[in-house]
Design a protein around this motif. Structure first.
Motif, short mmCIF file in Angstrom:
data_model
loop_
_atom_site.label_atom_id
_atom_site.label_comp_id
_atom_site.label_asym_id
_atom_site.label_seq_id
_atom_site.Cartn_x
_atom_site.Cartn_y
_atom_site.Cartn_z
N CYS A 83 0.93 -1.22 -0.02
CA CYS A 83 -0.06 0.08 -0.10
C CYS A 83 0.89 1.09 0.06
O CYS A 83 2.12 1.11 -0.09
N ALA A 84 0.47 2.39 -0.06
CA ALA A 84 1.10 3.68 -0.11
C ALA A 84 -0.02 4.75 0.37
O ALA A 84 -1.21 4.46 0.09
N LEU A 85 0.79 5.85 0.60
CA LEU A 85 -0.01 7.13 0.91
C LEU A 85 0.34 7.88 -0.59
O LEU A 85 1.37 8.13 -0.97
N ALA A 86 -0.97 8.73 -0.88
CA ALA A 86 -0.78 9.66 -1.97
C ALA A 86 0.17 10.85 -1.61
O ALA A 86 0.30 11.33 -0.40
N VAL A 87 0.98 11.28 -2.52
CA VAL A 87 2.09 12.31 -2.01
C VAL A 87 1.55 13.72 -2.83
O VAL A 87 1.27 13.64 -4.00
N TYR A 88 1.66 14.70 -2.15
CA TYR A 88 1.24 15.84 -2.67
C TYR A 88 2.91 16.65 -2.87
O TYR A 88 3.42 16.78 -2.15
N PRO A 89 2.88 17.11 -4.11
CA PRO A 89 3.97 18.02 -4.56
C PRO A 89 3.98 19.31 -3.65
O PRO A 89 2.99 19.89 -3.19
N ILE A 90 5.16 19.52 -3.08
CA ILE A 90 5.39 20.71 -2.15
C ILE A 90 6.46 21.68 -2.83
O ILE A 90 7.21 21.31 -3.70
#
Length: 111
Positions: A83-90
């Motif tokens: 599984c994974a977490l969604a990554v938000y660009p920073i």
């Protein structure tokens, strides 16, 4: 891409995580060991529980409910590893931390 200011560098210290709502998205900002800042979906992909209610040891986020663990640098699952977490660009602009939410949707996993 349209980045939104979320907070400043003084709001997220090394080894800490902080929850935020940005453009309707629940996110968690983490500052991993070494000072790298990342933004992930704020809920566990297992059962939609706020990750900010769990723990962060500077290397991994751990959900309080079933102890699912995620890498603080990549968002990839450690336990379980499928599984994974969604990554938000920073983006860091001076002292400001900005996050892009457009096109990012939370990920959900098996139960």
């Amino acid at each position: 891409m349209s980045f939104t200011k979320v907070c400043t560098l003084d709001d997220v210290w090394e080894g800490e995580m902080e929850p935020f709502t940005v453009n309707g998205h629940e996110i968690v900002l983490v500052c991993a060991e070494g000072g790298e800042i990342s933004a992930f979906q704020g809920v566990c992909p297992h059962q939609d529980i706020a990750l900010s209610e769990g723990t962060f040891d500077g290397k991994k986020l751990i959900c309080r409910a079933h102890l699912w663990q995620f890498d603080a640098g990549t968002g990839k699952g450690i336990n379980p590893d499928d599984c994974a977490l969604a990554v938000y660009p920073i983006r860091i602009d001076g002292e400001d931390i900005l996050v892009e939410t457009e096109g990012v949707e939370p990920l959900f996993a098996h139960s």
